[in-house]
Design an enzyme around this catalytic site. Structure first.
Site, mmCIF file in Angstrom:
data_model
loop_
_atom_site.group_PDB
_atom_site.id
_atom_site.type_symbol
_atom_site.label_atom_id
_atom_site.label_comp_id
_atom_site.label_asym_id
_atom_site.label_seq_id
_atom_site.Cartn_x
_atom_site.Cartn_y
_atom_site.Cartn_z
ATOM 1 N N GLY A 19 0.459 -1.495 0.213
ATOM 2 C CA GLY A 19 0.201 -0.050 -0.497
ATOM 3 C C GLY A 19 0.479 1.142 -0.071
ATOM 4 O O GLY A 19 0.488 2.097 -0.597
ATOM 5 N N THR A 20 2.286 1.494 0.303
ATOM 6 C CA THR A 20 3.065 2.575 0.977
ATOM 7 C C THR A 20 3.116 3.095 -0.606
ATOM 8 O O THR A 20 3.235 3.599 -0.683
ATOM 9 C CB THR A 20 3.937 2.802 1.922
ATOM 10 O OG1 THR A 20 3.610 2.110 3.415
ATOM 11 C CG2 THR A 20 4.457 3.759 2.496
ATOM 12 N N ASN A 54 -8.394 3.506 8.272
ATOM 13 C CA ASN A 54 -7.803 2.199 8.536
ATOM 14 C C ASN A 54 -8.203 2.471 10.050
ATOM 15 O O ASN A 54 -8.506 1.798 11.352
ATOM 16 C CB ASN A 54 -6.467 2.261 8.572
ATOM 17 C CG ASN A 54 -6.268 3.602 8.547
ATOM 18 O OD1 ASN A 54 -6.314 4.499 8.109
ATOM 19 N ND2 ASN A 54 -4.940 3.672 9.627
ATOM 20 N N GLN A 103 -8.178 -0.961 2.907
ATOM 21 C CA GLN A 103 -8.988 -1.401 3.949
ATOM 22 C C GLN A 103 -10.476 -1.819 3.481
ATOM 23 O O GLN A 103 -11.344 -1.928 4.156
ATOM 24 C CB GLN A 103 -9.095 -0.518 4.651
ATOM 25 C CG GLN A 103 -8.054 -0.104 5.604
ATOM 26 C CD GLN A 103 -7.403 -1.627 6.372
ATOM 27 O OE1 GLN A 103 -7.755 -2.366 7.164
ATOM 28 N NE2 GLN A 103 -5.898 -1.011 7.499
ATOM 29 N N SER A 130 -2.775 -3.530 -0.547
ATOM 30 C CA SER A 130 -2.307 -4.886 -0.303
ATOM 31 C C SER A 130 -2.399 -5.304 0.231
ATOM 32 O O SER A 130 -3.941 -5.690 0.847
ATOM 33 C CB SER A 130 -2.116 -3.501 1.326
ATOM 34 O OG SER A 130 -0.881 -4.511 1.618
ATOM 35 N N HIS A 177 -1.318 -7.752 2.196
ATOM 36 C CA HIS A 177 -1.316 -8.041 4.149
ATOM 37 C C HIS A 177 -2.959 -8.281 5.150
ATOM 38 O O HIS A 177 -2.901 -8.411 6.064
ATOM 39 C CB HIS A 177 -0.007 -7.979 4.534
ATOM 40 C CG HIS A 177 0.329 -6.558 5.537
ATOM 41 N ND1 HIS A 177 -0.297 -6.725 6.883
ATOM 42 C CD2 HIS A 177 0.605 -5.535 3.820
ATOM 43 C CE1 HIS A 177 0.270 -4.387 6.626
ATOM 44 N NE2 HIS A 177 0.082 -4.414 5.452
ATOM 45 N N THR A 223 13.058 -6.998 -9.638
ATOM 46 C CA THR A 223 12.910 -8.327 -10.350
ATOM 47 C C THR A 223 11.345 -8.498 -9.258
ATOM 48 O O THR A 223 11.042 -8.771 -8.023
ATOM 49 C CB THR A 223 13.818 -9.419 -9.615
ATOM 50 O OG1 THR A 223 14.813 -9.213 -10.163
ATOM 51 C CG2 THR A 223 13.250 -10.861 -9.711
ATOM 52 N N CYS A 254 3.517 6.008 18.992
ATOM 53 C CA CYS A 254 4.782 6.711 19.662
ATOM 54 C C CYS A 254 5.983 6.935 18.554
ATOM 55 O O CYS A 254 6.063 6.463 17.561
ATOM 56 C CB CYS A 254 5.801 5.527 20.262
ATOM 57 S SG CYS A 254 6.689 5.995 21.465
HETATM 58 N N1 PMP Z 1 -2.723 2.596 3.886
HETATM 59 C C1 PMP Z 1 -3.324 1.845 5.234
HETATM 60 C C2 PMP Z 1 -5.211 3.171 4.542
HETATM 61 C C3 PMP Z 1 -2.850 0.864 5.210
HETATM 62 O O1 PMP Z 1 -3.814 1.144 6.189
HETATM 63 C C4 PMP Z 1 -2.003 0.802 5.380
HETATM 64 C C5 PMP Z 1 -1.766 -0.108 6.889
HETATM 65 N N2 PMP Z 1 -2.266 0.276 7.512
HETATM 66 C C6 PMP Z 1 -1.606 1.243 4.207
HETATM 67 C C7 PMP Z 1 -1.363 1.714 3.431
HETATM 68 C C8 PMP Z 1 -0.018 0.445 4.179
HETATM 69 O O2 PMP Z 1 -0.063 -0.294 3.546
HETATM 70 P P1 PMP Z 1 1.766 -1.397 3.247
HETATM 71 O O3 PMP Z 1 1.711 -1.819 4.619
HETATM 72 O O4 PMP Z 1 1.230 -2.329 2.339
HETATM 73 O O5 PMP Z 1 2.739 -0.478 3.122
#
Ligand code: PMP
Length: 386
Positions: free
Chosen positions: A71-72, A149, A177, A197, A199, A235, A329
């Site tokens: 996601g990031t 989230n 989400q 994402s 996970h 890759t 934190c």
């Molecule tokens: N966007 C949202 C709304 C998320 O909840 C998260 C994960 N906390 C991310 C982006 C980031 O995703 P990733 O952990 O796959 O980089």
């Protein structure tokens, strides 16, 4: 009973069925998808099958699905990539976005881009009219998340997308989400770019998707090899990609059952809270209309003060319950969550808030156990706070 995991918005355990589909790609079909031999071709086929499946599941064309590290990366790429390609100087977003959107927006600011943060209501929602009012000729991109989230609020994405289209501004939505949890179809909702994402949907960590509608102006962010049709070098993470596609397929197929299950868990939780903690808590975010699996609660002492959220989390953890809190934190100091701050929750209550996020494996018994343990902990903490 083992520990109770109510932190599924942070991450989820990989589904066994997903793991099984991934396994052969670790050491049997381990080829580099760019290699010209049979092992390479097998990996390439697996990736293209995954791309087709994901495209079908979100209503996109396969050529619009780009694999990323999560996601990031997808959020960063969408914002920076569109700004770089359009050379326009304004970004519209909100203060309750994930840091994966806010931080790239802030870094664009340092390059002279104006970032407009639309103010959400107490429910965390941004209204389409706010977007209409904020768009100017200089707007490069509007980025507003689908499901928040921390709050579980759901933005009116379709209406926002319509306005962006009328004004010819690309619309990106962080759907990390929402995908696999509520219906997401890019043709129906109309976004030009979205982030997924693995996970969060019982798939592996470190893999995601950036969907970009064909014709949207953007420049790739990670350059290197010619993977992903030169749109994302590196890759290919074959195992992760296979896992992500498999996880999304299960999530979409089983979505209705999960939603019903989450409604039951939420009802049990809300009943437990109102029965045992009347007057001692508040719900942060939407009272109705949010997703059923995310619940944000702030605890209040009888003299209307907050509690030490860190201590609450620690006590729950000692009792085997995993939730997350309303603060982060940063550099050693506890800061109230920017999302709770963004919807106007006072710092003291934000620091005394927890987020409960259900997953498909959670049970009603776990909710009851949680309420029971929470009551004992809160009684102790509130007695100490007086
Ligand atoms: N966007 C949202 C709304 C998320 O909840 C998260 C994960 N906390 C991310 C982006 C980031 O995703 P990733 O952990 O796959 O980089």
């Amino acid at each position: 009973m083992d520990s109770v995991y109510f932190d599924n918005a942070a991450t989820t355990a990989v589904d066994e069925r997903v793991m099984e589909e991934m396994l052969p790609y670790f050491n049997r079909h381990f080829g580099n998808a760019d290699s010209p031999h049979q092992l390479g071709r097998a990996s390439k086929v697996a990736i293209e099958d995954a791309r087709e499946l994901i495209a079908e599941l979100i209503g996109a064309e396969p050529s619009e699905v780009i694999f990323t590290s999560g996601g990031t990366e997808s959020d960063n790429t969408a914002l920076k990539g569109v700004v770089a390609a359009t050379r326009k100087t304004e970004v519209i977003t909100s203060p309750v976005e994930h840091h994966a959107v806010i931080h790239p927006a802030e870094s664009l600011k340092m390059q002279g881009v104006k970032v407009i943060y639309l103010e959400p209501g107490r429910d965390g929602i941004i209204h389409p009219e706010q977007v209409a009012e904020a768009i100017t000729e200089d707007t490069a991109i509007v980025s507003l998340m689908h499901v928040n989230n921390e709050l579980g609020s759901v933005n009116p994405i379709k209406e926002i997308a319509e306005i962006c289209h009328e004004r010819r501004v690309p619309f990106h939505s962080d759907t990390v989400q929402s995908v696999g949890k509520i219906p997401v179809n890019v043709k129906e909702l109309g976004m030009d770019a979205l982030s997924i994402s693995g996970h969060k949907i019982y798939g592996p960590k470190g893999v995601g998707v950036l969907y970009v509608k064909n014709g949207t102006p953007w420049i790739p962010w990670l350059q290197g090899g010619s993977q992903e049709r030169r749109r994302r070098g590196g890759t290919s993470n074959v195992t992760g990609i296979v896992g992500l596609a498999s996880a999304l397929r299960f999530a979409v197929d089983e979505m209705n059952d999960h939603q019903k299950h989450f409604e039951v868990l939420r009802k049990e939780m809300l009943e437990g809270l109102s029965l045992h903690f009347e007057g001692r808590y508040q719900i942060n975010g939407p009272k109705t209309g949010g997703v059923p699996h995310i619940l944000n609660i702030g605890f209040i002492t009888p003299d209307q003060k907050g509690l030490d959220g860190e201590m609450l989390l620690l006590n729950l953890d000692i009792d085997g319950i995993c939730v997350s809190n309303g603060s982060a934190c940063t550099s050693g100091a506890t800061e109230p969550s920017h999302v709770l701050k963004g919807i106007g929750v006072p710092d003291e209550i934000a620091n005394s808030s927890i987020r409960i996020s259900f997953g498909k494996q959670n049970t009603v018994e776990e909710v009851r156990l949680f309420v029971d343990k929470l009551e004992k902990i809160l009684d102790r903490m509130m007695a100490a706070a007086i």
